[in-house]
Structure formats: C-alpha cells, structure tokens
Scaffold this motif. Structure first.
Motif, PDB file in Angstrom:
ATOM      1  N   PHE A 355       0.818  -1.208   0.000  1.00 60.33           N
ATOM      2  CA  PHE A 355       0.000   0.000   0.000  1.00 60.33           C
ATOM      3  C   PHE A 355       0.852   1.258   0.000  1.00 60.33           C
ATOM      4  O   PHE A 355       0.367   2.341  -0.316  1.00 60.33           O
ATOM      5  CB  PHE A 355      -0.964   0.016   1.198  1.00 60.33           C
ATOM      6  N   SER A 356       2.132   1.167   0.347  1.00 63.42           N
ATOM      7  CA  SER A 356       3.018   2.322   0.200  1.00 63.42           C
ATOM      8  C   SER A 356       3.210   2.662  -1.280  1.00 63.42           C
ATOM      9  O   SER A 356       3.168   3.840  -1.670  1.00 63.42           O
ATOM     10  CB  SER A 356       4.360   2.032   0.862  1.00 63.42           C
ATOM     11  N   GLU A 357       3.415   1.650  -2.114  1.00 62.65           N
ATOM     12  CA  GLU A 357       3.527   1.901  -3.549  1.00 62.65           C
ATOM     13  C   GLU A 357       2.222   2.420  -4.126  1.00 62.65           C
ATOM     14  O   GLU A 357       2.235   3.260  -5.038  1.00 62.65           O
ATOM     15  CB  GLU A 357       3.938   0.609  -4.255  1.00 62.65           C
ATOM     16  N   ILE A 358       1.110   1.943  -3.629  1.00 62.10           N
ATOM     17  CA  ILE A 358      -0.185   2.425  -4.133  1.00 62.10           C
ATOM     18  C   ILE A 358      -0.387   3.889  -3.788  1.00 62.10           C
ATOM     19  O   ILE A 358      -0.837   4.690  -4.620  1.00 62.10           O
ATOM     20  CB  ILE A 358      -1.311   1.549  -3.560  1.00 62.10           C
ATOM     21  N   TRP A 359      -0.052   4.276  -2.545  1.00 62.70           N
ATOM     22  CA  TRP A 359      -0.179   5.686  -2.165  1.00 62.70           C
ATOM     23  C   TRP A 359       0.799   6.556  -2.950  1.00 62.70           C
ATOM     24  O   TRP A 359       0.446   7.668  -3.372  1.00 62.70           O
ATOM     25  CB  TRP A 359       0.070   5.837  -0.670  1.00 62.70           C
ATOM     26  N   GLN A 360       2.015   6.095  -3.129  1.00 68.57           N
ATOM     27  CA  GLN A 360       2.984   6.881  -3.895  1.00 68.57           C
ATOM     28  C   GLN A 360       2.553   7.027  -5.350  1.00 68.57           C
ATOM     29  O   GLN A 360       2.745   8.094  -5.953  1.00 68.57           O
ATOM     30  CB  GLN A 360       4.360   6.214  -3.820  1.00 68.57           C
ATOM     31  N   THR A 407      10.182   3.075   2.944  1.00 68.59           N
ATOM     32  CA  THR A 407       9.033   3.045   3.845  1.00 68.59           C
ATOM     33  C   THR A 407       8.433   1.652   3.972  1.00 68.59           C
ATOM     34  O   THR A 407       7.925   1.282   5.038  1.00 68.59           O
ATOM     35  CB  THR A 407       7.952   4.018   3.350  1.00 68.59           C
ATOM     36  N   ASP A 408       8.482   0.858   2.921  1.00 64.97           N
ATOM     37  CA  ASP A 408       7.972  -0.514   2.994  1.00 64.97           C
ATOM     38  C   ASP A 408       9.081  -1.552   2.959  1.00 64.97           C
ATOM     39  O   ASP A 408       8.922  -2.653   3.498  1.00 64.97           O
ATOM     40  CB  ASP A 408       6.993  -0.773   1.848  1.00 64.97           C
ATOM     41  N   ALA A 409      10.222  -1.234   2.340  1.00 63.25           N
ATOM     42  CA  ALA A 409      11.293  -2.221   2.201  1.00 63.25           C
ATOM     43  C   ALA A 409      12.002  -2.483   3.523  1.00 63.25           C
ATOM     44  O   ALA A 409      12.284  -3.641   3.867  1.00 63.25           O
ATOM     45  CB  ALA A 409      12.299  -1.750   1.149  1.00 63.25           C
ATOM     46  N   VAL A 426       5.690 -14.425   5.887  1.00 64.98           N
ATOM     47  CA  VAL A 426       4.511 -13.645   5.512  1.00 64.98           C
ATOM     48  C   VAL A 426       4.640 -13.261   4.048  1.00 64.98           C
ATOM     49  O   VAL A 426       5.726 -12.891   3.582  1.00 64.98           O
ATOM     50  CB  VAL A 426       4.362 -12.392   6.401  1.00 64.98           C
ATOM     51  N   ALA A 427       3.536 -13.319   3.320  1.00 63.73           N
ATOM     52  CA  ALA A 427       3.526 -13.028   1.888  1.00 63.73           C
ATOM     53  C   ALA A 427       3.539 -11.529   1.631  1.00 63.73           C
ATOM     54  O   ALA A 427       2.583 -10.958   1.100  1.00 63.73           O
ATOM     55  CB  ALA A 427       2.318 -13.669   1.227  1.00 63.73           C
ATOM     56  N   GLY A 428       4.618 -10.870   2.030  1.00 66.07           N
ATOM     57  CA  GLY A 428       4.774  -9.456   1.743  1.00 66.07           C
ATOM     58  C   GLY A 428       3.806  -8.579   2.514  1.00 66.07           C
ATOM     59  O   GLY A 428       3.089  -9.010   3.428  1.00 66.07           O
ATOM     60  N   CYS A 429       3.784  -7.307   2.130  1.00 68.82           N
ATOM     61  CA  CYS A 429       2.879  -6.355   2.786  1.00 68.82           C
ATOM     62  C   CYS A 429       1.424  -6.659   2.477  1.00 68.82           C
ATOM     63  O   CYS A 429       0.548  -6.402   3.313  1.00 68.82           O
ATOM     64  CB  CYS A 429       3.221  -4.934   2.340  1.00 68.82           C
ATOM     65  N   ARG A 652       1.336  -1.044  10.441  1.00 65.32           N
ATOM     66  CA  ARG A 652       1.350   0.257  11.125  1.00 65.32           C
ATOM     67  C   ARG A 652       2.601   1.052  10.766  1.00 65.32           C
ATOM     68  O   ARG A 652       2.532   2.274  10.537  1.00 65.32           O
ATOM     69  CB  ARG A 652       1.270   0.036  12.632  1.00 65.32           C
ATOM     70  N   ALA A 653       3.745   0.395  10.727  1.00 63.73           N
ATOM     71  CA  ALA A 653       4.989   1.096  10.397  1.00 63.73           C
ATOM     72  C   ALA A 653       4.971   1.615   8.966  1.00 63.73           C
ATOM     73  O   ALA A 653       5.405   2.751   8.695  1.00 63.73           O
ATOM     74  CB  ALA A 653       6.182   0.166  10.614  1.00 63.73           C
ATOM     75  N   VAL A 654       4.466   0.816   8.037  1.00 58.04           N
ATOM     76  CA  VAL A 654       4.444   1.244   6.635  1.00 58.04           C
ATOM     77  C   VAL A 654       3.467   2.402   6.449  1.00 58.04           C
ATOM     78  O   VAL A 654       3.772   3.375   5.733  1.00 58.04           O
ATOM     79  CB  VAL A 654       4.088   0.054   5.731  1.00 58.04           C
ATOM     80  N   ARG A 655       2.310   2.327   7.073  1.00 57.86           N
ATOM     81  CA  ARG A 655       1.340   3.422   6.923  1.00 57.86           C
ATOM     82  C   ARG A 655       1.869   4.723   7.508  1.00 57.86           C
ATOM     83  O   ARG A 655       1.794   5.786   6.869  1.00 57.86           O
ATOM     84  CB  ARG A 655       0.027   3.032   7.597  1.00 57.86           C
TER      85      ARG A 655
END
Length: 710
Positions: A355-360, A407-409, A426-429, A652-655
């Motif tokens: 969702f970081s890539e989606i927001w960007q 932010t997500d990596a 876990v299958a990624g974000c 939470r950290a990524v958001r």
C-alpha cells in the motif's frame, strides 16, 4: 328521527337475506345514522355526528322560512281563496334518487353491511382531507405538538455491508526455491555498490560541509569550474553505481506505478543537466549546484532496493524449506485463522504491490508535475529562463524525500528476518495487511493447550464397568473433535475399549454433548451441564475441570482432567495483549472458556467467547483450505501469534512511514518553491537541504525499527 320503540331489532343477516331474495325491507326497519354509527362507528363518531346534524339544520332552516312568507291571511272579500302549495318532496327521497340517475343499476343486490361500511368510510375520508388543509398559523399562535413514539424497541437495520471484491484466480507461479535464488542474486547485486556510493557521497559532502562551517578549502573555495566538474563527475558515477534505482523506477512506471525510485532518478537527472547548464549557459545565476542531495537520494534508493531484495530472499527461503508446510494463516471475516498448509497462492501475494507503492503512485505524479510548474513560475515567469534547470533541480531535491524507497522495504526486511528465526513467512505487505486488518485471531483447543498439557488425574465409576465408560466417553470425545480426544484415545488403548457407533449426536450451549449408543442416551460434559440435564450428582463433588459421563440420566463416571499451562502459550497471550489483538475462542472442549484462561495463565487477556454455533463454524474453518497469507513451519501458538502481531506492526509502520514521507515531500516542495521564487539560493544551500531531508528520516527510521521489535 324515528321512534326506536316502534322498530324491530336490527339484524344485518335478515336484511341481507331479504335483499338477496328480492323482497323489500319493511318501513319500520329504517334506521337512523346514530344507530348505524353505534353499530359500525369508529373513533371519529362524535365528529361525524356533529357534521351530519349541522348539515340537517342548515337544510331545515330555508324550509321553515318558505311557509311563513307564503302563508295567506284572512280571505279578502271578492277574492278566491289561494290554492295551498304542494308539499315539497322529502329530502331523503331526493338523496336516494340522485345516485339512481347517475350510477348504473347494480348487477346484484348489495348487502347492508357493505353499504353502511362504505358510507361511514366516505365520511371519515372526507373529514381527513379537510383536516389536511389547515389554515395558516398566526404570528403569535401556538403550534400543536404531535405526540410521537420516541422509544425504539429494536435497532433499525443498518445498510448492508459492501461485498469485498473477489480476488483474481491464482495463475502460474514461480517455484519458491527458484524465487529465493533469484531474490538472492538481486540482493547481492543491489548491496555490492553501496560501499562505493557512500564513499562518493562523503567525497562530495566534505568540502561543502567545511565551506559551510567557515573553513577555506584549497582548490575548491571560489573555483566554480572545479565545483561544477567535481559535482558532475560524482553525480555521473552515482548514476552508474545506482543504476538499479533507474531500472526499478522505470520498470514500475511501465506497470503504471510512479514510485519513489523514479522521483529520485528524475532528481538526479535534473541535477546532472543543471551541471551542464552551469558550464554552457552563461546566463545562469551564480547559485550552488544541488548534486549533493541528488547523490544522497540515489544512495537511499539503492539501499531500498537492497532491503526489498533481502526481504524477499528471507521470505522465499523460509517458505521453500517445506513443499507441504504444516500450517498456513489465512484471513476470514472474523479474523486470522490457522489452517492446514498449502503453498499455491503465496508467491502471488508476495509479488503484489504494497500500500506504500499504491499511495505513492497516486500522490507522487502530482508532486512531479507541480515541480515542473513551480520551476517554470520561478524562472520563466520572472524573466530568468536560464535558471529553469536550477530551480527544477532544487525543487526536486527538496520534494524527493530520502525515505520514499524505504518506507515498505526496511520494515519488511526486518520482519522477514525476525520471522525466519521463528519458522514463519509472511507473503509481503499484501499478505500482512490481509491477516491483520481485523485485529483478531481464532484460537482452538490445541492452540491453548497443546499435546502434553492435558492429563488425567483419575477416574471414578458409579455402577458401570470401566471398559464401557471409557468406550462411551471416547466415542463422544472423538465425535466432538475437542481437545479431550487425545486424552480419551490414550485411555481407550490402555483399558482395551472400542469406539461405539453414535446416533443423534448433538452439542449443547451449556457445555456438553449427547448421543444415542445402543439405545441408551449418553451425556458427556461439565458438572453444570449435568445439573441442567437433570442428572443427580453426589454432594461434595468439587471438580472445576472434571468431565462427567451419564447413561440414561444416571451418573456413570467422573474423569478428573488437569490442564497445565504452557510458558510459550502464556508468552503468546501476552504478545497478543501488547499488540491489541483480540483472541477468539473457537473451542469445542466444554472446560476451555475465559474463566479457565484467567485461572491458568498470568496474561490478563480478555478473549471473545462467541455462541456455540459460531464456535463450531470457526473450528470447522480450521480444517478448510484457504489462501495462504503466511506459512507456519512450527507447531504451537507462539509462531502463530508472532506472525499475526508482526504483520500488524508491519502495516502500522508502513502506513505511518508513508504518511510522514509524503508530508516531507509536500513540505519540501512548497518551501523550495517559495525560496527559489525569491531567488534566495543562499538560504537553500545543498548542505542545508541535505540536513532538512535527513531530519525527516529520523521518525521513519524509528517507526521501521518497531516492526522487528515486539
């Protein structure tokens, strides 16, 4: 009105029979409107009677005035007496004849009940229409308040929830071991130039920082050609070393994702073009070059590529350890659920954009276009066309936040490294967001009390044989699927019993099971369940976790069961409470309830204990096969809890990091536009701009570090 004493009693049935037979109703059978309303009148009887009486009085007044005006006096001599006027026809007859002229004759006689009901209904409807047209109230008149019912006995149903979009079917997937090898190659290729890139940035930072501190640097201070050449050479070297940033940025752009790597790549290109403008455009302002923040942006972008490749390598390597993992974690409507393991679908979710890539992708194109517009307004709009590249490089360097690629990596890499030690992946974000969005997880009997923590302290019989009691108890425990099944199976083997066929097996909300075995009604459950089923228990029997067996409403045996708490389960419950994840008990064991958890474990967790039907439905989902959002390679509640809690902290950290990074981009964009418009390049020196960008990275670093600490 007619005299009531001279009339025969009214009978609607007699009148209807007379009308259907074609006979006329006797005159003494006429009834007034009062009598009709007394028989069929409603709540408005008084209003209708007043209206009818007023209409009759207004009709009778002209009839009385006409005879007085036309009444002759004494006969005059020589005149013939006047002819008496003809009596007028009764008004009742005119009222009755009018409908006969306008309406067609009825096809059959109408019963008196229908006629009276229609008449009364017409009068009530007419009065209701008159009351609707109320006169306009005066200025100081009061408004009559209607008494309305304000109490709602039942809550009105809300709008139906929107159905979630269906996920696309699982297509061809790359094997996890090959995906791990490919991610390892990318990680090694991405981290290899990091040392040289850091050294290049330090080489460019040292003279500028010394000059900003007030020191004079030989060959550097006051020599614009040396500064331009050095900045251009170092920036070109950084573009070669960090070519992975350009590759990822333009590859994601081909898939319609405008990421932070692409914005950092454009910032480096703009700074490189500005270096060329400083050499070949004499009209450019004597302002410093912004190659230093552009080189720092490329360094952070390359670091983000390395962290992303490392996260995927750790994830795929852990998932590839077992082609058939024992468990997986999927998402249900109520929360996360552990099910038998399967691999298909894991690679697909791991490759989905975060969702970081989606927001960007939604926000950064606006920033990029705004940087071009603001650079044009600050240069071409003020008659300084040669400063366009200068303004554009400054605005891009300020708006391209350094933490956009991280932010997500970074939190994903730290979580993957932590879960790898626990035997989870876990299958990624995308997978982490699916299993943590409900902030709840479903727990079964085996999760709370794994094998070895439930033991038998003794058995007491009441007039039954040991083999029969154990066989009946083991049959019901196996049919229920609760955690007592393993205990009774071991007891069954030791006592030489056998599983009996069951009929009419049922669960009870009170905490027990029932079935018919060879025509006998067998009950198995807690002491409270036996009392509610009218089974007499001996006095002085105090077993909180005992299991009672009755045959035909007679107590047959008592099994003293002991539940021993596990340290790993206690630590897992503390972890759930710390991360505010609500456990949902989907237990089939009648003894496993919130009261038992409060007595056995030190963690003061407050689980949700749904009704029996929901508990059975949730426990059945544990044997289904859902889409793997995470894989568990170890037994117990602790890996399950770490996966769900870590996924929630990752989200939470990524958001929070994405929000802070985008805020930094907006702040840098507006501040650089203001300063470049004023031409205050001294206040916006490369060192100060780099310090401004580094300050925005501190809170993001702290948030990302929390993803691996819980």
């Amino acid at each position: 009105m007619a005299d009531k004493e001279g009339k025969r009693p009214y009978s609607a049935l007699t009148d209807a029979e007379d009308l259907n037979a074609g006979t006329d109703v006797a005159p003494d059978g006429d009834y007034s409107l009062e009598e009709i309303l007394a028989e069929y009148g409603g709540g408005r009887r008084r209003h209708i009677l007043d209206e009818v009486d007023g209409a009759l009085e207004s009709a009778a007044a002209p009839a009385e005035e006409t005879p007085e005006a036309d009444a002759p006096g004494e006969d005059a001599p020589g005149k013939a007496p006047a002819q008496p006027p003809e009596p007028p026809a009764p008004e009742r007859e005119e009222v009755q004849e009018a409908p006969e002229e306008t309406l067609p004759p009825p096809p059959r006689p109408v019963p008196i009940e229908q006629a009276v009901g229609q008449t009364v209904g017409d009068l009530m409807d007419r009065q209701a229409l008159e009351t609707d047209h109320r006169p306009r109230r005066g200025l100081f008149s009061r408004k009559r308040v209607r008494m309305e019912e304000t109490e709602q006995l039942y809550e009105p149903p809300g709008p139906p929830p929107e159905p979630e979009p269906e996920e696309p079917p699982i297509g061809p997937e790359e094997p996890l071991d090959e995906a791990a090898k490919r991610a390892l190659k990318r990680w090694r290729r991405a981290r290899r130039p990091l040392g040289a890139a850091v050294l290049a940035v330090l080489v460019l930072l040292a003279p500028q920082a010394a000059e900003a501190a007030g020191y004079t640097v030989p060959v550097w201070t006051g020599n614009a050609q040396v500064q331009t050449g050095a900045c251009a050479a170092v920036l070109a070297l950084m573009c070669i070393l960090c070519r992975g940033v350009f590759a990822r940025g333009f590859s994601r752009l081909a898939r319609r994702y405008f990421t932070g790597e692409l914005l950092l790549a454009f910032s480096a290109l703009a700074a490189l073009l500005d270096c060329g403008a400083g050499i070949w455009l004499p009209g450019r302002s004597a302002a410093p070059l912004y190659a230093l923040p552009a080189c720092a942006g490329l360094l952070f972008g390359q670091w983000g590529c390395a962290q992303r490749a490392r996260a995927r390598y750790d994830t795929f390597r852990t998932a590839a350890l077992d082609s058939a993992p024992p468990y997986l974690v999927t998402d249900l409507e109520k929360g996360a659920c552990k099910q038998p393991g399967s691999v298909p679908g894991f690679w697909t979710d791991a490759e989905k954009p975060s969702f970081s890539e989606i927001w960007q992708a939604a926000f950064l194109p606006v920033v990029f276009v705004a940087s071009i517009v603001f650079a044009g307004l600050g240069s071409l709009g003020q008659g300084r066309g040669a400063d366009f590249l200068l303004n554009w490089s400054a605005i891009l360097a300020a708006s391209a936040a350094l933490m956009l690629p991280l932010t997500d990596a970074l939190p994903a890499a730290r979580l993957a490294k932590r879960l790898q030690k626990a035997g989870c992946a876990v299958a990624g974000c995308a997978g982490a967001e699916r299993i943590s969005r409900r902030r709840s997880m479903i727990l079964s009997d085996q999760d709370l009390f794994p094998p070895g923590t439930v033991s038998l302290n003794g058995v007491k019989l009441f007039g039954e044989e040991m083999g029969k009691a154990v066989s009946y108890g083991a049959s019901l425990a196996r049919a229920s699927g609760c955690g007592l099944r393993r205990l009774f199976d071991n007891l069954l083997v030791s006592e030489g019993g056998s599983i009996q066929p069951l009929d009419d097996f049922s669960f009870y909300e009170e905490g027990g099971f029932s079935a018919n075995i060879h025509g006998e009604t067998v009950l198995l459950g807690t002491a409270s369940f036996m009392r509610k089923m009218d089974v007499r228990l001996p006095s002085g029997l105090n077993l909180r976790t005992g299991v009672f067996l009755s045959i035909d409403r007679q107590l047959a045996a008592v099994f003293a069961v002991k539940y021993k708490p596990s340290d790993n389960v206690d630590w897992a419950l503390r972890l759930l409470r710390k991360n505010r994840i609500r456990p949902i008990l989907a237990s089939r064991d009648p003894n496993v309830n919130p009261g038992l958890l409060a007595r056995k474990f030190t963690a003061k967790v407050k689980p949700e204990y749904p009704p029996l039907s929901d508990r059975l439905a949730y426990s059945e989902q544990e044997s289904a096969a859902g889409r793997p959002r995470a894989l568990l390679l170890r037994e117990g509640l602790l890996p399950y809890a770490e996966t769900v809690a870590g996924s929630r902290r990752l989200c939470r950290a990524v958001r929070a990091g994405t929000a802070l990074t985008l805020l930094a981009s907006v702040a840098g964009l507006l501040l650089s536009f203001y300063l470049t418009g004023l031409g205050s390049y001294e206040l916006m020196s490369p060192v100060r701009l780099l310090a401004f960008s580094l300050l925005w990275t501190l809170p993001v670093f702290l948030l990302d570090d929390l993803a691996g600490r819980y």
